[in-house]
Design a protein around this motif. Structure first.
Motif, short mmCIF file in Angstrom:
data_model
loop_
_atom_site.label_atom_id
_atom_site.label_comp_id
_atom_site.label_asym_id
_atom_site.label_seq_id
_atom_site.Cartn_x
_atom_site.Cartn_y
_atom_site.Cartn_z
N LEU A 405 24.01 -46.44 69.43
CA LEU A 405 23.45 -46.88 68.15
C LEU A 405 22.20 -46.05 67.82
O LEU A 405 22.01 -45.60 66.68
CB LEU A 405 23.07 -48.36 68.23
CG LEU A 405 24.15 -49.36 67.75
CD1 LEU A 405 23.60 -50.76 67.89
CD2 LEU A 405 24.55 -49.07 66.32
N ARG A 406 21.36 -45.94 68.89
CA ARG A 406 20.16 -45.16 68.67
C ARG A 406 20.51 -43.72 68.27
O ARG A 406 19.88 -43.11 67.39
CB ARG A 406 19.30 -45.16 69.94
CG ARG A 406 18.30 -46.30 69.94
CD ARG A 406 17.22 -46.04 70.98
NE ARG A 406 17.73 -45.86 72.31
CZ ARG A 406 18.00 -46.84 73.14
NH1 ARG A 406 17.84 -48.11 72.77
NH2 ARG A 406 18.47 -46.57 74.33
N ALA A 407 21.57 -43.23 68.92
CA ALA A 407 21.99 -41.87 68.61
C ALA A 407 22.44 -41.79 67.15
O ALA A 407 22.02 -40.89 66.40
CB ALA A 407 23.16 -41.45 69.53
N ILE A 408 23.23 -42.79 66.73
CA ILE A 408 23.73 -42.79 65.36
C ILE A 408 22.54 -42.86 64.40
O ILE A 408 22.42 -42.07 63.46
CB ILE A 408 24.67 -43.98 65.14
CG1 ILE A 408 25.98 -43.80 65.92
CG2 ILE A 408 24.99 -44.17 63.64
CD1 ILE A 408 26.86 -45.03 66.00
N ASP A 409 21.65 -43.79 64.72
CA ASP A 409 20.49 -44.01 63.85
C ASP A 409 19.63 -42.74 63.80
O ASP A 409 19.30 -42.24 62.70
CB ASP A 409 19.69 -45.19 64.38
CG ASP A 409 18.60 -45.62 63.44
OD1 ASP A 409 18.89 -45.85 62.24
OD2 ASP A 409 17.41 -45.68 63.90
N GLY A 410 19.34 -42.24 65.01
CA GLY A 410 18.44 -41.09 65.12
C GLY A 410 19.04 -39.86 64.40
O GLY A 410 18.37 -39.20 63.58
N PHE A 411 20.33 -39.59 64.73
CA PHE A 411 20.93 -38.37 64.15
C PHE A 411 21.10 -38.53 62.66
O PHE A 411 20.94 -37.57 61.89
CB PHE A 411 22.26 -38.06 64.84
CG PHE A 411 22.05 -37.44 66.20
CD1 PHE A 411 21.47 -36.14 66.28
CD2 PHE A 411 22.38 -38.09 67.36
CE1 PHE A 411 21.26 -35.59 67.53
CE2 PHE A 411 22.14 -37.52 68.60
CZ PHE A 411 21.59 -36.27 68.69
N SER A 412 21.36 -39.70 62.17
CA SER A 412 21.49 -39.91 60.73
C SER A 412 20.18 -39.58 60.05
O SER A 412 20.14 -38.90 59.01
CB SER A 412 21.85 -41.37 60.43
OG SER A 412 23.08 -41.69 61.01
N ARG A 413 19.07 -40.10 60.65
CA ARG A 413 17.76 -39.85 60.04
C ARG A 413 17.43 -38.34 60.06
O ARG A 413 16.91 -37.78 59.06
CB ARG A 413 16.67 -40.61 60.79
CG ARG A 413 16.72 -42.09 60.52
CD ARG A 413 15.76 -42.84 61.42
NE ARG A 413 16.07 -44.27 61.38
CZ ARG A 413 15.67 -45.07 60.43
NH1 ARG A 413 14.91 -44.61 59.44
NH2 ARG A 413 16.04 -46.35 60.46
N SER A 414 17.76 -37.70 61.25
CA SER A 414 17.44 -36.26 61.32
C SER A 414 18.30 -35.47 60.34
O SER A 414 17.83 -34.50 59.73
CB SER A 414 17.60 -35.76 62.76
OG SER A 414 18.95 -35.72 63.12
N VAL A 415 19.55 -35.93 60.06
CA VAL A 415 20.39 -35.26 59.08
C VAL A 415 19.74 -35.41 57.71
O VAL A 415 19.61 -34.44 56.96
CB VAL A 415 21.81 -35.85 59.06
CG1 VAL A 415 22.59 -35.38 57.82
CG2 VAL A 415 22.57 -35.43 60.32
N VAL A 416 19.27 -36.59 57.37
CA VAL A 416 18.62 -36.84 56.06
C VAL A 416 17.41 -35.93 55.94
O VAL A 416 17.18 -35.28 54.89
CB VAL A 416 18.21 -38.32 55.93
CG1 VAL A 416 17.29 -38.52 54.71
CG2 VAL A 416 19.45 -39.18 55.79
N ARG A 417 16.62 -35.90 57.08
CA ARG A 417 15.42 -35.07 57.03
C ARG A 417 15.77 -33.59 56.84
O ARG A 417 15.16 -32.88 56.04
CB ARG A 417 14.63 -35.28 58.35
CG ARG A 417 13.30 -35.96 58.07
CD ARG A 417 12.43 -35.99 59.35
NE ARG A 417 13.05 -35.88 60.60
CZ ARG A 417 13.37 -36.91 61.37
NH1 ARG A 417 13.16 -38.14 60.95
NH2 ARG A 417 13.94 -36.69 62.55
N ALA A 418 16.79 -33.14 57.60
CA ALA A 418 17.15 -31.73 57.55
C ALA A 418 17.68 -31.35 56.18
O ALA A 418 17.41 -30.25 55.66
CB ALA A 418 18.20 -31.43 58.64
N LEU A 419 18.36 -32.22 55.57
CA LEU A 419 18.93 -31.91 54.27
C LEU A 419 17.83 -31.83 53.22
O LEU A 419 17.91 -31.07 52.25
CB LEU A 419 19.98 -32.95 53.87
CG LEU A 419 21.33 -32.85 54.63
CD1 LEU A 419 22.25 -33.99 54.25
CD2 LEU A 419 22.02 -31.53 54.36
#
Lengths: 611, 336
Positions: A405-419
């Motif tokens: 879950l943390r991975a999903i949450d973390g990677f989702s946020r980093s994807v938003v940030r990166a975009l």
């Protein structure tokens, strides 16, 4: 506790009831037997002794009668012999015809005959006038006896006048008389009279007194005693009168047997015999107490034997009841031990009687109880192991799920940030949804973990101020949601016995739900109140919120079941399941009542004292 | 509070008074109405009437429903007058006196004899040597005005009365001791003791030993009274004879009994009196109280011989044994 305290009382009562019943049974059998035995013995003994006494008295009376009769005849013959002596006849004939001095020879002859004849006085009467012409008592000469029975009869034949009162002697007397006839002409020239020696009669009456209370006496037709009874302290002859009906019957000529009071008012057995020749009733008697005494002794002895056997029976009954109680004691002790939880106790009784069977039955029961309990313990242990495994599984699952879950949450946020800003809003929105879903899943996992912990946490019950707790939780809710204004009304003074941290969870859920579901209400109100009944306290949390369809009440408490969409009302769907589990662990229950659109009420019932 | 005007209050009070009053009256008076019988005694109170005292003290009269009133006798009292005149219902008199009264036309009826033998005896000093009536001739006899007993004694024993000097003195014992008289008539329970107390031995001659058999104390009433009160007399006779029976059986108690009626009684004297009396009363030949036709005939014969009563006089007119016989029958049936 209750069972171990009450058993000894039962035991004592049992033993006492047992012994008193045994004693009562023994007495119920013995007492009538002894009473009947004593009564029969008394009756038989008394009857037998009475018959014997009657026979003895009758014999004695017959002997006395014969002796008196023989003595009387002897007196009659004795006076006739002296009167018939040629010397007497010729001397009297000469004295009657001749000078007064001739009477001296008669007087001398009377004196000579007095001793041999056995009379106490001899005298000669003149046959026409009844005057005494010669006597061994000189003072009597010249006196008249013209009206005396012995004189009137004695002129014609030898006669004995039965005991009468002599006014001259001023005493009882009995006089024999016989005519003195002229030697040749045979005309009566005098009457010879002899005073009978009355002590001889008394001696005959007193003779052969077989018992210490034996008594015999004569009563004349006037009812006067003419002899001295043994037990009258004063002279009785011609003084003492009896008016006893039995004596009256005897005087009327009917001899018989009587039982009743005598001249002393002492109960006596009496034989009465009419003696025609004595013109008197012969009474021969013995005290009833003496005659029937042996029967009384026997009766007394039997009664004592009855008392002794009764005592022995009672003792035996007590021994028997004590021995039964003694053999029941291990059974009782075993039951008490069993009650306390000791499973190893066995009686292993000796013998083959009913009490031994009871002991064996106890042992069998103890075996069965031990086996059953062992199985139960095994089940419980297995259940415990399963639960532990389940909890461990749930924990590890929850824990393990957190990482992805943390991975999903973390990677989702980093994807938003990166975009950055150039990202398609659609994608940004989708990623935001992914983040929120992951967060929601995290909350679910936390709730699951909490639920499993609640099941396992140790209960520490203590008095909890429910009023303060409810206010506290309400304040917390208001702080988190300052935008809303919910009127919360809490009853004062509510306390329960419960684990405070768990109870807090309960109220966080219930008040939280109320807070949440009153959102549609124009004037949201939440009420916390209580009632008590049958050792339970019911705390009710009610609101005027959305409520629910009562048809789904049974779904309320299942984990993850929801009656409203998550979009409408946020929540994990395990809050009420948690509440039910906590209250269940406290030995209580939860009820829900509601109407769709008109609020809901949740009532928790808790025992007032925790177990 | 309930007022005095409430009628229930008054009824309650009346009932209470009745409840209190009824037994009170009964106990204060007598349980049932007693028939009063007035008895004329022959002399002043002494053991001579012990049977009557005993019947009073033992409750025999009360049990028979009788209340007894006693009138004492004395020198100047005519006993027959008292009874025939109605002052007393029952009296005590001698047999010969009753015979003479009946012969004189008085209404008397003997119902029971108490002293069957006469206590009147003849006394001489032992030193005189006079022991028999035949020796009376040529001597002085001090006796009472009524010489009928003396005449009877003389007649029965062939004694010439003309050869006896008869005097009457106030104190016969004194005349005997002083030598004024050689023989005195006296009562066996009194004078012999006075003479012995004076230091002299005494010869006692009973008329009964010399052919004179006079009834002394005899209970009598009148035919008139008997006619209307036969059942009362019956109860009186029964209770009186029960009293005599008691007195004879309890002779030792008699002196104290006499003292209840005569506080001046000398106990020793009364003890002697009853001891001397018993042989004269309870002679054993018939139930106590019973009279014999032969005795009445003999008394009448003696009096006829003396010319004291008419030749045609029938003694059957002067007594009845019916009350005694009814009593004897009753006692046999009832017992006690």
């Amino acid at each position: 506790m209750r069972s171990t305290r009450s058993l000894p009382e039962h035991g004592v009562a049992l033993r006492h009831r047992l012994s008193s019943r045994f004693v009562a049974s023994v007495l119920a059998i013995l007492v009538p037997v002894v009473v009947v035995q004593v009564a029969v013995a008394d009756r038989l003994g008394t009857d037998g002794l009475r018959d014997a006494a009657r026979a003895g008295l009758t014999n004695s009376a017959a002997e006395k009668r014969a002796a008196i009769s023989a003595w009387r005849d002897d007196r009659r013959d004795a006076v006739a012999v002296v009167a018939g002596e040629p010397v007497m006849r010729s001397l009297v004939a000469r004295a009657v015809a001749g000078p007064a001095a001739a009477w001296n020879e008669v007087r001398e002859l009377l004196r000579l005959r007095l001793r041999a004849s056995g009379f106490t006085e001899l005298f000669v009467l003149e046959p026409d006038s009844g005057r005494i012409t010669a006597a061994t008592e000189p003072g009597d000469e010249g006196t008249l006896r013209e009206d005396r029975e012995y004189f009137l009869e004695g002129r014609r034949h030898a006669y004995v006048q039965p005991v009468y009162y002599s006014a001259h002697l001023r005493a009882a007397a009995m006089t024999a008389a016989a005519p003195i006839r002229h030697p040749r002409s045979l005309s009566v020239v005098g009457v010879l009279a002899g005073r009978v020696d009355l002590p001889v009669l008394q001696a005959i009456l007193n003779r052969g007194a077989g018992r210490s209370s034996s008594d015999a006496f004569l009563v004349n037709p006037s009812g006067l005693f003419v002899s001295q009874p043994r037990f009258w302290p004063e002279p009785a002859a011609f003084r003492l009168t009896t008016r006893l009906p039995d004596v009256a019957r005897c005087l009327a000529g009917t001899s018989g047997f009587a039982e009743g009071p005598d001249y002393r008012e002492v109960n006596a057995l009496t034989v009465l015999m009419w003696l025609p020749e004595m013109q008197a009733c012969l009474v021969v008697k013995v005290d009833r107490a003496e005659a029937l005494g042996p029967a009384r002794d026997l009766t007394e002895r039997l009664a004592w034997a009855g008392v002794v056997s009764g005592a022995a029976g009672v003792g035996l009954a007590l021994l028997l009841s004590a021995s039964i109680a003694r053999r029941l004691r291990p059974v009782r002790a075993g039951l008490e031990a069993l009650g306390r939880g000791e499973r190893g106790v066995r009686i292993q009784p000796g013998g083959h009687d009913e009490l031994a069977a009871l002991g064996h039955a106890f042992d069998d029961m103890a075996d069965a109880v031990s086996d059953g309990e062992a199985r139960l313990l095994e089940h419980a242990r297995m259940l415990q192991a399963a639960n532990t495994e389940l909890d461990a599984f749930a924990y590890s699952v929850s824990h393990d799920l957190r990482a992805p879950l943390r991975a999903i949450d973390g990677f989702s946020r980093s994807v938003v940030r990166a975009l950055g800003e150039e990202v398609d809003p659609q994608i940004r929105d989708d990623l935001g949804r992914v983040c929120r879903a992951a967060g929601h899943m995290g909350e679910l996992i936390d709730d699951l973990l909490r639920l499993s912990r609640i099941s396992r946490a140790a209960l520490v019950p203590q008095a909890v101020d429910v009023t303060a707790l409810a206010h506290d939780v309400a304040t917390e809710l208001a702080r988190h949601d300052p935008a809303r204004s919910v009127e919360v009304e809490v009853e004062d003074g509510m306390t329960v016995e419960a684990d405070p941290s768990l109870l807090r969870i309960v109220f966080e859920n219930l008040l939280g739900n109320a807070w949440k579901f009153t959102r549609p209400a124009e004037h949201p109100e939440v009420h916390v109140g209580s009632t008590t009944h049958d050792g339970f306290i019911d705390v009710c949390v009610s609101d005027n919120g959305a409520g629910f369809d009562p048809a789904y009440t049974d779904k309320l408490f299942r984990p993850f079941e929801r009656l409203h969409s998550a979009a409408e009302y946020e929540g994990s769907g395990i809050g009420l399941a948690t509440v039910q589990r906590i209250i269940g662990r406290h030995g209580g229950s939860v009820q829900a009542a509601a109407e769709l659109g008109h609020g809901a009420a949740f009532t928790i019932s808790l025992p007032r004292r925790s177990r | 509070m309930r007022g005095l005007h409430d009628p229930r209050w008054a009824i309650g009070l009346v009932a209470l008074l009745f409840a209190l009053g009824a037994p009170g009256c009964g106990e204060g008076g007598s349980p049932r109405s007693l028939d009063v019988v007035t008895v004329q005694l022959r002399w002043t109170h002494q053991a001579q009437f012990a049977g009557i005292y005993a019947a009073i003290e033992q409750g025999f009269y009360r049990d028979a429903g009788l209340e007894i009133r006693m009138l004492e006798g004395g020198h100047r009292i005519d006993l027959v007058d008292r009874v025939a005149g109605g002052t007393a219902d029952v009296g005590v008199e001698s047999g010969p006196a009753l015979l003479r009264a009946r012969d004189a036309g008085r209404d008397v009826r003997a119902v029971a004899v108490i002293y069957r033998r006469d206590p009147l005896v003849y006394l001489t000093l032992r030193s005189s040597g006079i022991t028999k009536p035949q020796q009376f001739e040529g001597h002085t006899l001090d006796t009472e005005a009524d010489i009928a007993p003396v005449v009877a004694l003389a007649t029965a024993n062939g004694v010439d009365l003309d050869r006896i000097k008869i005097i009457h003195s106030a104190d016969n014992v004194a005349s005997l001791l002083s030598g004024k008289a050689d023989i005195i008539t006296a009562f066996v329970m009194n004078e012999p003791y006075r003479i012995r107390a004076a230091g002299q031995d005494v010869n006692v001659m009973f008329p009964d030993d010399y052919g004179v058999h006079f009834y002394a104390d005899t209970l009598f009433t009148t035919d008139r009274y008997l006619h209307g009160n036969r059942e009362v007399v019956q109860r009186f006779v029964t209770a009186t004879l029960d009293g005599w029976r008691w007195a004879i059986e309890h002779a030792a108690a008699v002196p104290a009994l006499v003292r209840r009626f005569n506080p001046d009684a000398d106990l020793a004297h009364e003890a002697r009196f009853i001891e001397e009396s018993i042989p004269l009363i309870n002679t054993g030949e018939a139930p106590i109280g019973a009279m014999s036709a032969g005795a009445w005939d003999a008394m009448a014969r003696t009096l006829r011989r003396q010319g004291v009563v008419a030749e045609t006089f029938d003694p059957a007119d002067v007594y009845t044994n019916e009350l005694i016989e009814a009593r004897v029958g009753g006692s046999e049936a009832g017992g006690s």
